[in-house]
Design a protein around this motif. Structure first.
Motif, short mmCIF file in Angstrom:
data_model
loop_
_atom_site.label_atom_id
_atom_site.label_comp_id
_atom_site.label_asym_id
_atom_site.label_seq_id
_atom_site.Cartn_x
_atom_site.Cartn_y
_atom_site.Cartn_z
N PRO A 51 0.96 -3.52 -11.88
CA PRO A 51 0.85 -4.23 -10.64
C PRO A 51 0.12 -3.47 -9.42
CG PRO A 51 3.06 -3.65 -10.73
CD PRO A 51 2.50 -3.07 -11.85
N PRO A 52 -0.67 -4.06 -8.49
CA PRO A 52 -1.14 -3.08 -7.55
C PRO A 52 -0.36 -1.95 -7.03
CG PRO A 52 -1.38 -5.43 -7.00
CD PRO A 52 -0.60 -5.53 -8.25
N TYR A 53 -1.16 -0.66 -7.01
CA TYR A 53 -0.52 0.48 -6.75
C TYR A 53 -1.45 1.28 -5.87
CZ TYR A 53 -3.47 1.91 -10.70
OH TYR A 53 -4.55 2.19 -11.68
N HIS A 54 -0.93 2.32 -5.11
CA HIS A 54 -1.68 3.11 -4.32
C HIS A 54 -2.55 3.98 -4.94
CE1 HIS A 54 0.22 2.16 -0.35
NE2 HIS A 54 1.16 1.85 -0.82
N SER A 78 -5.32 11.23 -7.36
CA SER A 78 -5.77 12.70 -7.30
C SER A 78 -5.16 13.63 -6.52
CB SER A 78 -7.34 12.69 -6.88
OG SER A 78 -7.47 12.03 -5.62
N LYS A 79 -4.37 13.28 -5.39
CA LYS A 79 -3.91 14.14 -4.39
C LYS A 79 -2.36 14.62 -4.89
CE LYS A 79 -5.85 11.75 -0.41
NZ LYS A 79 -7.06 10.95 -1.03
N LYS A 80 -1.91 13.91 -5.80
CA LYS A 80 -0.33 13.94 -6.07
C LYS A 80 -0.19 13.77 -7.53
CE LYS A 80 1.54 13.15 -1.64
NZ LYS A 80 2.64 12.19 -0.69
N PRO A 135 5.13 5.70 -9.92
CA PRO A 135 3.95 5.31 -9.47
C PRO A 135 4.39 4.70 -7.92
CG PRO A 135 4.29 4.61 -11.58
CD PRO A 135 5.43 5.34 -11.49
N GLN A 136 3.40 4.72 -7.19
CA GLN A 136 3.74 4.04 -5.59
C GLN A 136 3.08 2.80 -5.67
OE1 GLN A 136 2.38 6.76 -2.38
NE2 GLN A 136 3.21 8.53 -3.77
N TRP A 137 3.87 1.65 -5.96
CA TRP A 137 3.60 0.50 -5.72
C TRP A 137 3.16 0.09 -4.73
CZ3 TRP A 137 2.61 0.32 -10.73
CH2 TRP A 137 3.48 0.55 -11.59
#
Length: 420
Positions: free
Chosen positions: A45-48, A53-55, A62-64
């Protein structure tokens, strides 16, 4: 040709990235009660995407973009692992690779961009990676282990962010950039020099004005080395290719929608077809604060366009464009940039780069702020962003004086007031 709200009852969003996911949520927030279908080629699903690349080296989940239950709770249909292959504009239908037909009243294309590949021998070896998806981030994480040798082709922000994370993991890192400096397309020469020094003092090797001509592999098909145009061979265990992105506009082009360096949109994300909108990295957009059209590959731009598209769909006013801004995390450096750098401006340094807290203000000849680049300087960034919005003229002497508050750095005749 305008389209009434009543005619936009079924909205189909092609692309389940940051732009597409944001649009679906904003539509519900603004009271749209029609059908919303989001079709995404990825299984997630959509994630940040910035953390890719940053983390990427962190062991976090995963940061949804939204909690997973948000979509069902708000009657948003997510159709993942599904690819749209054709748009029938006359019939208002999209066709999927699996043979399904999805009707639309309004179509929103949010297909993003794909990493540009290296057209050289060996680019398909195991261990040659790009960084646009969660899967690629996982592959990169698996290869970034203490003692590994990482070669990064391209000195843009993604390459530098990965270099910082890899050095923190104890990897040997080399950045290979064909231009004469890193960040050549997106930053001032002054900022590039400072960032280069930050990396070199932390052990990253940076080679500029070099071209990679071949990637050589081992017998098992994994990466062994890079070969430069002058014959120099650089051993490595993993290669990150970060040489830019190509807008995924083929779907629109094949449908006869106007495209040039991406899908051509106006200041409200409308395409040449009144029933089709486009948002995010795939677009070549008009921006009130930039001359001509521009591709703004950034989360703030994607979110802004998602809100524009939602406004068009529900029939509300489209808000004025925000000052373009970007950010990057490298080591313990919080970099924030605003505006689009114009040639011929004067760089005025506020602060000392050796303290890892400073700002570069780029001024037009009359003192009007054109753009700014900051590191660990939140007050300077926030004040500068407001000055950019108001095209405020700044006093060079006051800017360099750290004893002068950012609210007091304007020229005497300027009426703009900025709180800090």
């Amino acid at each position: 040709m305008s389209v009434s709200t009543e005619q936009r009852r079924q909205v189909v969003v092609v692309g389940a990235g940051h732009a597409g996911g944001t649009l679906a949520g904003v539509l519900r927030q603004q009271g749209f009660d029609g059908t919303v279908i989001v079709v995404g080629a990825e299984s997630d699903p959509p994630y940040h995407r910035p953390p890719l690349s940053k983390k990427f080296a962190a062991e976090d989940e995963p940061q949804w973009l939204r909690p997973l239950e948000f979509y069902s709770d708000n009657n948003i249909e997510l159709r993942l692992s599904e690819t749209v292959v054709r748009i029938d504009r006359a019939g208002h239908v999209v066709h999927t690779a699996g043979g399904d037909r999805i009707d639309y009243d309004t179509l929103v294309i949010a297909t993003g961009a794909s990493a540009r590949s290296l057209p050289i021998p060996g680019n398909d070896l195991r261990g040659v990676v790009s960084l646009r998806t969660l899967g690629e981030a996982q592959e990169l994480r698996d290869g970034v282990v203490r003692g590994a040798s990482i070669a990064i082709v391209g000195g843009g922000y993604i390459g530098l962010e990965v270099a910082a994370a890899a050095r923190a993991k104890g990897c040997d890192v080399v950045i290979l950039e064909r231009e004469d400096r890193v960040l050549a397309r997106v930053a001032s020469s002054e900022f590039s020099s400072i960032v280069t020094e930050f990396h070199r003092t932390r052990g990253t090797r940076i080679l500029t004005e070099v071209t990679v001509s071949e990637i050589r592999g081992k017998a098992d098909g994994s990466v062994e080395s890079l070969v430069l145009a002058d014959g120099t061979e650089i051993g490595c265990d993993l290669v990150l290719v970060g040489v830019g992105a190509i807008p995924n506009d083929k779907l629109a082009r094949d449908a006869g929608i106007a495209c040039e360096s991406g899908i051509t949109v106006d200041g409200a994300s409308r395409t040449s077809d009144p029933f089709v909108l486009a948002i995010g990295d795939v677009t070549h957009r008009i921006h009130d604060r930039v001359d001509g059209r521009v591709r703004l590959e950034s989360i703030p731009s994607a979110v802004e366009q998602a809100r524009q598209a939602a406004a068009v769909i529900v029939g509300s006013d489209v808000l004025a464009h925000e000052v373009p801004w970007f950010w990057s995390d490298q080591f313990d450096l919080k970099m924030k940039m605003a505006g689009i750098l114009t040639p011929g401006t004067e760089a005025v340094l506020r602060g000392d780069p050796s303290t890892e807290k400073f700002a570069l203000f780029h001024l037009e000849p009359d003192g009007t702020l054109d753009s700014l680049e900051t590191v660990n300087a939140a007050a300077e960034f926030m004040a500068g962003k407001r000055y950019l919005a108001n095209r405020t003229r700044l006093d060079r002497q006051k800017l360099v004086d750290l004893g002068t508050s950012m609210r007091d750095v304007t020229l005497a005749e300027s009426a703009t007031v900025v709180s800090t």
